[in-house]
Structure formats: C-alpha cells, structure tokens
Design an enzyme around this catalytic site. Structure first.
Site, PDB file in Angstrom:
ATOM      1  N   ILE A 433      35.482  53.343 -53.288  1.00 37.74           N
ATOM      2  CA  ILE A 433      34.495  54.078 -54.075  1.00 37.74           C
ATOM      3  C   ILE A 433      35.119  54.464 -55.415  1.00 37.74           C
ATOM      4  O   ILE A 433      36.192  55.073 -55.459  1.00 37.74           O
ATOM      5  CB  ILE A 433      34.005  55.331 -53.329  1.00 37.74           C
ATOM      6  CG1 ILE A 433      33.376  54.937 -51.986  1.00 37.74           C
ATOM      7  CG2 ILE A 433      33.000  56.115 -54.181  1.00 37.74           C
ATOM      8  CD1 ILE A 433      32.947  56.122 -51.140  1.00 37.74           C
ATOM      9  N   GLU A 476      38.738  56.885 -49.093  1.00 34.74           N
ATOM     10  CA  GLU A 476      37.461  56.340 -49.589  1.00 34.74           C
ATOM     11  C   GLU A 476      37.476  54.820 -49.616  1.00 34.74           C
ATOM     12  O   GLU A 476      36.659  54.194 -50.277  1.00 34.74           O
ATOM     13  CB  GLU A 476      37.173  56.883 -50.986  1.00 34.74           C
ATOM     14  CG  GLU A 476      38.130  56.444 -52.076  1.00 34.74           C
ATOM     15  CD  GLU A 476      39.337  57.344 -52.239  1.00 34.74           C
ATOM     16  OE1 GLU A 476      39.934  57.313 -53.321  1.00 34.74           O
ATOM     17  OE2 GLU A 476      39.685  58.080 -51.289  1.00 34.74           O
TER      18      GLU A 476
END
Length: 574
Positions: A433, A476
């Site tokens: 991300i 992430e």
C-alpha cells in the site's frame, strides 16, 4: 548465584515438608539451582536495557526462577514489576489500545505512581507511541533506580494475533531504544512464556531473536539425587533415581511430587525415630509408588486427570496427542498443536517431530481413547469447528482474514515443488500500500486497520481461481501466489488488482503532505514468473518479485513492474 549445593539430610519432621505445586519460596531447602542459566539471568538484569527470555513447559520452574530474579533485583535496590497476563480479563485483549492502557496502569500501580494516563495518551499518535512516551517520559522519569519489568505467561498474548503482532515489535523497539537513549537503559525486561510464538513476524520485528535466551530443561540425574537427599532419601546407589526418572523423566514437578510422598511415607515408618534411615528404606515404597503412578489411585491422579480434561476440551489436541501416544517413534504433527502439547509438558519437540515427555503419559493415556471421549461430549460437528478454529489461528491473519505469512510460506513451498514436477510456470505478485505509514499517522490506527482489511479482501476477490493464494506478507505488504501462470497472465492479474484497489476510493489527501500525487489509497506491485528448476528456488522468486515491487515504488507508485531477474521481459504499466 551458586550451582548445586549438596545438602545433608534436611527433613526432620513431616512439618518440614513443602507440598509441590506453586513457585518454590526464596528460602526453601527444596529449590534446585539450575545454574549456569540461573546465574546468567541474575547477572543479565544488571546490564542497562537488558532483555531476558525464559521459555519452558508448564511446571518446569519458570515462576520459581522468576522469584529469584526479582529477589536478586530487589537486593540491588532495583524496582520490580510483575505483570502476569493470566490476571488480565478477556476484555483487556479486545483491542491493542485497551491492552496497552491496562499494561501502563498495572505498571504504574506497582511502582506506586498515580497512573495519569490521559496526560500521555494521544489518539492521533496511536496507542503504541502513547505507551512508549508514557514509559519514557513518565514512568522511567519518575524512578531513579533501574526497573525490572517481568512479563509472565506471554504465551497468552501469542494467542491473540491482533495484539501480539503489535505488542511484540513494541517490546523490541524499547530494547533497541536502550542502545542509544539513556532513560530506556533503566528498563530491564524479563519475558516468560511456555510456547513458541506462532504468528508471523519478520526478524526485525520479533523480540525473540534478541536479548538473553534461557530455556529451562529437565532435572539431571545429579540434580534429582541432590533433591532426594534434601527430602531425606539417602540412597547409596543410582538405581532408585534411574527408576524414578524412567517413569517421569526429569520433569521438576513430577520429581518433586514423588520425593515428597516418599518422604512422608518414610517419616510415618520411622514413627518419630530420628535415626538416619537405612539404605534400603524407601526402595520398596518407591517401587509401589511407581507401580500405582499411571493409575487413578496413584499420586499423579489429579495431575493426569486435569491434563486429560484439558486435552479433551480441544478435540484437535486430543486427536494429535492420541497419535503420539500410539506411536513407537517420534511423529510429525501440526506445529501449532505440537507447541500447545509441549506447553502442557506432555511432549518433547525434536526438530519437526515430537514424542512423549515420559513413560508416565504413555502408561496412563494408552488406557484411554481421547478421541472417543471427545466425540461423546462435543460430537462431529463441534470437532470440525474446533479443528477449523485451530487451523485459522495457524494460517489466517486475524486482522485481514486472508492467509498469513505462515500460510504463504507453506503454500509457496508446496506449489513450487508441484510446478517443478509438472514443468509449469509459477508467478508471484508482491503488493504494498502506497504511503501507508503516512495514512496511518494521519487518520489513526483504526482507519489504518480498516484500510488493510479492505485492500486485503479486494485482492482476495480479484483472484479467479481456487488454486490462487492471497496472503498478508507483513505490515501493509501482501503476496499473491499464481500456480500454472506465466508472466503475461500474471501481469493481467496484477493490473486487475491495482485497478480494483484504486476503485475502492479510500480517501487519502493529508494537508501536511501536499506532494502526494493521489487523493485515494493506491498500491504498487512487483511480479516475478519462472518455471522452477535446479538453477533457481522459491526464495529467488520472492526476491525477484520484491525487487520489482520496489522498482514500482521508486518509479512513482500506483503501478506494476515485471522482474528482469528471472530473464523475463521488463514491463511497466501505469
């Protein structure tokens, strides 16, 4: 601390005996010093910013050693705090914020300080930063001497992956801060646990590859002989010790309990006679005690029944343990279940396999059908549900509800071997991300968790085949395994994932970072594809995909890159 001290006959009356069970008091004549491990632990707490990790199955003496570390610290004028996670209500583990607030208040109260938690807790900074500032700027600031923080039964935290994945890296960060921040050098941490950690943490996040490791082992024959003397059993040869250890091994609690009961029998036989017992006194009693040991009339009856009940409450454990009991040699069972059984002291871990800890368990449990008992109480449907729950703990990331790192590693190994046999290509997509740390700091950890969940589920839904695997690789970062998929097809899947994540329209435009190009959350992707062969391995595939991912990051993010490492044509797509 000194090593084993050979004691004279210490038992004068039954009143001198201490029933084995809980931690052995500091002034007890029946404590066996297991140095050099114990001496090393007590010396380690004198070092600024030290961290000690004590591991061993239940009733192996962890709590007794803990008392001696605390005593050694107190003798040096240190302040001590004992946080036992068995005392935490279930609600404490409901969220990381509740957990860390409970920890901070607990520590403050034991240091006789007002909690003043609200002065340091900042929702915008998040609970981990708030907790760290609370320790650094309040607790450690208020205390002039070193503080020994004992964290007992940390294995209870392992079972809450949502807490463990945040709290354990936090412990490591405190340890690392002590390397260069003076105030953190006051803190010395002791972590006590009975199982291995079974959540995925990178080496740079785990506190279990730093500090001083102390693994409590069973008593040696010499230590059992010494303890027998302390109970007044002065056997002239090693045969009785060999008999006892053949039945219960060197398990401290089981050894203590046998010697305690023998000492009572001998005192009753002496009927007040204070003369030194003869050499043969106690041999017949020992033989009788060991014959009855694995039965309901033996001294271990309550202990064995409690173990049996604990096993049967978890059908997956019962099934696996039944397999170990029935095997002549060590057997391989699911690591999570093996760690559970080891934490109960029932099995010994031998690499990837496990075997019974001692003869006592085989004799007792071979007369039971644990699986039948389970079926009679919970039934087939409940058994399936329990198995699924245990498998979920092992293979599913609790926050995002897709595969975890353990699941990814297992699937990649299996698919790599299969593709090598078939001569088929396998592709790997690594996803990250973009600017997630800034997103998390801007909107808070709750929003960050929601973002991770939405992205993870979008990646999962983007996969069209049941053989494809989506997993949370760490933080992430996510990974997608595509068996029987060439480079061109993997590019299409990766682009589909990129677009679908962007279509979520998760708002992201922090005012303090005007240079960010996007107003919604996006991801960057790296793809690698290869036909497995002798010249490469699965680790090469991961490395290639990871390097491609970081190329996407360097080229502006919100894009995908095909690796050049494995001799596939480079491509970049916006």
């Amino acid at each position: 601390m000194a090593g084993i001290q050979k004691s004279p006959n210490l038992i004068q009356t039954v009143a001198d005996l201490e029933f084995p069970g809980g931690p052995i008091p500091i002034d007890s004549a029946f404590y066996i010093d297991r140095s050099p491990a114990e001496a090393r632990a007590c010396a380690e707490i004198t070092k600024p910013g030290s961290l000690i990790r004590i591991k061993g199955p239940r009733k192996m003496g962890k709590s007794s050693l803990m008392l001696r570390i605390i005593h050694a610290a107190a003798e040096r004028g240190y302040r001590t705090v004992n946080v036992d996670f068995q005392q935490a209500d279930a609600a404490v583990f409901g969220s990381l914020d509740k957990f860390l607030r409970w920890l901070c208040v607990n520590v403050a109260r034991q240091l006789k300080l007002e909690p003043n938690l609200d002065e340091f807790w900042d929702e915008d900074m998040g609970s981990k930063v708030s907790c760290t500032l609370y320790f650094e700027n309040y607790l450690l600031e208020q205390i002039d001497s070193p503080v020994v923080l004992v964290l007992n039964e940390v294995n209870l935290v392992f079972e809450r992956a949502n807490i463990a994945q945040e709290f354990l890296p936090l412990l490591r960060s405190w340890y690392e801060q002590s390397r260069h921040i003076l105030s953190w050098q006051k803190l010395r941490i002791v972590v006590i646990h009975s199982t291995e950690i079974y959540i995925a943490l990178s080496l740079n996040q785990s506190p279990f590859n730093i500090g001083l490791p102390i693994k409590l082992s069973e008593f040696t024959a010499e230590q059992v002989q010494d303890l027998a003397r302390r109970y007044g059993l002065n056997w002239s040869d090693s045969y009785p010790i060999e008999q006892l250890m053949n039945m219960v091994g060197g398990h401290p609690y089981l050894v203590h309990l046998a010697l305690y009961h023998l000492a009572i029998l001998l005192q009753n036989r002496l009927s007040g006679d204070r003369d030194e017992p003869g050499e043969e006194l106690g041999r017949a009693e020992l033989a009788e005690l060991l014959t009855a040991a694995p039965t309901h009339s033996g001294i271990y009856s309550d202990y064995l029944q409690n173990q049996s009940i604990a096993i049967q409450q978890q059908p997956a454990l019962a099934s696996a343990f039944q397999q170990v009991v029935g095997a002549k040699n060590s057997v391989h069972i699911e690591p999570f279940i093996a760690y559970k059984l080891n934490s109960m002291g029932l099995v010994k871990l031998e690499g990837n396999n496990c075997s019974l800890s001692c003869k006592l368990y085989r004799l007792y449990f071979q007369e039971q059908n644990l699986c039948e008992d389970c079926f009679s109480t919970v039934g087939w449907e409940e058994l399936q549900q329990e198995n699924e729950r245990l498998l979920a703990l092992v293979n599913v990331d609790e926050l995002t509800q897709i595969g975890n790192r353990r699941h990814f590693d297992s699937c990649l190994r299996a698919e790599w071997k299969q593709m090598a046999r078939d001569g088929s290509p396998i592709s790997l997509i690594m996803c990250d991300i973009d600017f997630f740390k800034i997103y998390n700091d801007t909107y808070g950890h709750q929003a960050g968790d929601d973002c991770l969940r939405e992205v993870a589920q979008t990646i999962r839904r983007a996969l069209q085949r049941s053989a494809d695997v989506a997993a949370r690789y760490g933080g992430e970062e996510f990974a997608v395994i595509l068996p029987q998929t060439d480079a061109a097809s993997a590019l299409l899947v990766a682009e589909h994932i990129r677009v679908k994540v962007k279509d979520l329209k998760i708002f992201f435009k922090p005012e303090r970072f005007d240079g960010l190009p996007n107003s919604v959350v996006t991801i960057s992707l790296g793809i690698a594809s290869v036909v497995p062969g002798q010249e490469n391995d699965a680790a090469t595939l991961v490395l290639a995909a990871d390097e491609a991912l970081y190329h996407s990051k360097r080229q502006g993010r919100d894009r995908l890159t095909m690796s050049k490492v494995l001799n596939f044509r480079f491509a970049a797509v916006n």
